[in-house]
Write an enzyme that holds these catalytic residues in place. Structure first.
Site, PDB file in Angstrom:
ATOM      1  N   GLU A  88       0.664  -1.397  -0.069  1.00 26.86           N
ATOM      2  CA  GLU A  88       0.033  -0.093   0.169  1.00 26.86           C
ATOM      3  C   GLU A  88       0.821   1.300  -0.029  1.00 26.86           C
ATOM      4  OE1 GLU A  88      -2.068  -3.391   1.929  1.00 26.86           O
ATOM      5  OE2 GLU A  88      -0.458  -2.502   2.012  1.00 26.86           O
ATOM      6  N   GLU A 334      15.543  -2.815  -2.255  1.00 29.52           N
ATOM      7  CA  GLU A 334      16.328  -3.015  -3.495  1.00 29.52           C
ATOM      8  C   GLU A 334      15.512  -4.050  -4.544  1.00 29.52           C
ATOM      9  OE1 GLU A 334      20.772  -2.854  -2.760  1.00 29.52           O
ATOM     10  OE2 GLU A 334      19.970  -4.621  -1.849  1.00 29.52           O
ATOM     11  N   PRO A 359       2.124  -7.691  -9.281  1.00 30.89           N
ATOM     12  CA  PRO A 359       3.307  -7.920 -10.311  1.00 30.89           C
ATOM     13  C   PRO A 359       3.449  -6.718 -11.065  1.00 30.89           C
ATOM     14  CG  PRO A 359       1.011  -8.443 -10.822  1.00 30.89           C
ATOM     15  CD  PRO A 359       0.801  -7.958  -9.483  1.00 30.89           C
ATOM     16  N   GLU A 361       5.339  -4.129 -10.413  1.00 30.86           N
ATOM     17  CA  GLU A 361       6.768  -3.676 -10.396  1.00 30.86           C
ATOM     18  C   GLU A 361       7.351  -4.374 -11.209  1.00 30.86           C
ATOM     19  OE1 GLU A 361       7.198  -4.419  -6.162  1.00 30.86           O
ATOM     20  OE2 GLU A 361       6.464  -2.462  -5.637  1.00 30.86           O
TER      21      GLU A 361
END
Length: 451
Positions: A88, A334, A359, A361
Site C-alpha cells: 500500500e 532493493e 506483479p 513492479e
C-alpha cells in the site's frame, strides 16, 4: 374554487421506526467498541512486547504505537496518509508526490517494521513517517492532538472504527484511496449492518477501484463514492542504485538467472526444489530469492544450506560467485535491483493461500511474470494480465520448474510475455489524476497559497 395543492404520502411508520432503531443500534455498537478499546488499552503493551519478540514491532519506536509522536508537527497544512504495509505504501507514492508538489506536508503512517525501514529512505523532508497507533483510545487521541491533520487519507481497505469516529468528532475529513470491498468483506459487514453504517457514514469520500467496489461501499452508508481506479497502476519504475546494479551484472556475466520475489514461508523450499530440478539442465543457474520479510533471512539461509545449496546473502554484503546456487536478497528497498537482473520472476505469496503480491513492479521492468494460483487479493490486477496472457499461472513446483525452464530457454518468448504485461500496466493507469480531482474539495490550501 382553489385547486388542491400537491399532496405527499408520508412513509409508513414501520420502516421509519426501523431505520431510526437501526441507526441507534449502530451508534450504540460504536460506543461499545470505543468502550472496549478503553478496557483493553492496559493490555496493549503486552501485545506490543509479544510482537516485538517476534520481530514485528520496533522497540525503539514503541511510543508511536501508543500515539506518542517522535517528531514535531511541521508548520502549515498537513495531510495524514496511512498505508498498512509495503504494498500500500508503494502504491501511495505517486499520491504522496502529488501532495508534496501542491505544497502540502505529509504524515505517512504504516504498521509494519519492513515498511518503516523502507520509509526511512524517503529523502523528502516534507514527508514524516510514524508507526500508526493502535486503534484504541487514548492513543488515537494523543496522536490526533499532536499531529492535527487537515485531511486523513487511508489506502484500500483499512477500516478502524475508533480512528474513524475520532476523526469525525474533530471535524477532520477522511478519504479512502483505491478503496476496495470484496464480496467476502461485504458479507461480513452485512452481518452487522447497523455497526457498518455507523462507521461508513462517517467517511467523507471513498475513491473506489471498481464499480463493484463502489456499489458495495455505498450499500453501507458511505455518503460519497466515486470510481477512480487502482493507484497501483500509476506507480513508476522501482529505483535502483546504478553502481550496485553494474557490480552485480558484472559478476553474473551470462549466467541464467531467475527471481523468486516476495516469497512467504513455505515458498522458499518450493523454489529450492525448482533450482535443484533445473541446475543440471541450465549450467550456472542462479536462483535469486527475495523474501517478503527480510528478517526471515537467517532462517531461510539455514534451511537452504541444510539442503546442500550454496548461498550468498546480500545482507552480508556478498555478491554471488560462480559456485553460488542461491542469492538471498534479504535487504530492504532493493527490489528494483533484483528485477533488473532477472528476465523471469515468480511472484510469491501465491503458491501458498495468502492472496498474492503486486506483479506490476515486475511488469514495468520488463520481467516475465509467473505466479501461483492464490492471488485473490489482487484479482483486479491479475485478471487483465491473465486475459492478455501477460502472466503465467503454475500450481506446484513441477509446473513452476517447467515455466522457468521454458522462459529461460526462449528469451524471445519471455520478452513477448513481459511486453504484454507492461502494456497492461500502462493501460490501467489514470487513477492518480481521477483521485486528485475527487480529493480537490477536501485538500487544504498550501502554506504559500495566495503569496
Amino acid at each position: 374554487m382553489t385547486a388542491p395543492g400537491p399532496t405527499t404520502t408520508p412513509p409508513p411508520a414501520g420502516p421509519v421506526r426501523a431505520g431510526v432503531l437501526s441507526r441507534l443500534a449502530g451508534e450504540t455498537l460504536l460506543r461499545l467498541y470505543r468502550g472496549f478499546g478503553y478496557a483493553i488499552a492496559p493490555l496493549l503493551p503486552l501485545l506490543f512486547a509479544r510482537r516485538a519478540r517476534r520481530g514485528k514491532e520496533d522497540e525503539a519506536r514503541r511510543g508511536e504505537r501508543f500515539g506518542r509522536a517522535s517528531r514535531p508537527r511541521p508548520a502549515g497544512p498537513l495531510v495524514w496518509l496511512h498505508a498498512a504495509s509495503v504494498g500500500e505504501m508503494n502504491a501511495s507514492r505517486p499520491l504522496v508526490r502529488a501532495l508534496r508538489e501542491r505544497g502540502l506536508g505529509v504524515l505517512l503512517t504504516t504498521g509494519t517494521v519492513t515498511s518503516a525501514r523502507i520509509a526511512a529512505t524517503e529523502a523528502d523532508p516534507g514527508v514524516i513517517h510514524q508507526f500508526v497507533p493502535y486503534d484504541a483510545p487514548p492513543g488515537i487521541g494523543r496522536f490526533l492532538d499532536h499531529w492535527r491533520p487537515d485531511l486523513a487519507i487511508t489506502a484500500e481497505s483499512e477500516i478502524w472504527p475508533t480512528t474513524i469516529s475520532a476523526l469525525a468528532r474533530r471535524g477532520i475529513p477522511l478519504a479512502i484511496a483505491s478503496a476496495t470491498m470484496s464480496p467476502r468483506s461485504a458479507r461480513g459487514w452485512r452481518r452487522m449492518r447497523p455497526f457498518a453504517h455507523a462507521i461508513f457514514s462517517r467517511i467523507s469520500l471513498c475513491l473506489a477501484q471498481t464499480a463493484e467496489d463502489a456499489e458495495r461501499l455505498g450499500e453501507f452508508g458511505a455518503p460519497r463514492v466515486e470510481v477512480c481506479g487502482n493507484l497501483k497502476f500509476d506507480g513508476g519504475e522501482l529505483p535502483v542504485d546504478t553502481a550496485a546494479l553494474e557490480a552485480l551484472r558484472k559478476v553474473l556475466g551470462t549466467r541464467p538467472v531467475w527471481l523468486a520475489a516476495s516469497t512467504h514461508e513455505g515458498e522458499e523450499a518450493m523454489v529450492a526444489e525448482v533450482h535443484e530440478a533445473l541446475r543440471g539442465e541450465l549450467p550456472g543457474l542462479l536462483t535469486v530469492i527475495v523474501p517478503r520479510h527480510p528478517e526471515r533471512g537467517g532462517a531461510i539461509a539455514a534451511g537452504l544450506a541444510a539442503r546442500g545449496l550454496r548461498i550468498a546473502r546480500r545482507s552480508d554484503g556478498l555478491l554471488p560467485d560462480a559456485d553460488c546456487d542461491i542469492y538471498l536478497g534479504d535487504t530492504i528497498g532493493e527490489m528494483g535491483l533484483y528485477y533488473r537482473i532477472a528476465p523471469v520472476a515468480f511472484i510469491g505469496k501465491s503458491l501458498v493461500p495468502e492472496g498474492g503480491q503486486n506483479p506490476l513492479e515486475a511488469a514495468r521492468l520488463g520481467t516475465a511474470i509467473v505466479t501461483g494460483p492464490h492471488v485473490f487479493n489482487l484479482l483486479d490486477i491479475y485478471t487483465p494480465l491473465f486475459t492478455a496472457r501477460g502472466a503465467e499461472v503454475v500450481h506446484d513446483t513441477g509446473e513452476l520448474a517447467a515455466a522457468v525452464r521454458r522462459l529461460l530457454g526462449d528469451r524471445a518468448l519471455a520478452a513477448r510475455q513481459a511486453a504484454i504485461a507492461a502494456d497492461v500496466a500502462r493501460a490501467g493507469s489514470g487513477a492518480l489524476d481521477a483521485s486528485l480531482a475527487a480529493l480537490s474539495p477536501l485538500l487544504p490550501p498550501a502554506r504559500d497559497a495566495g503569496r
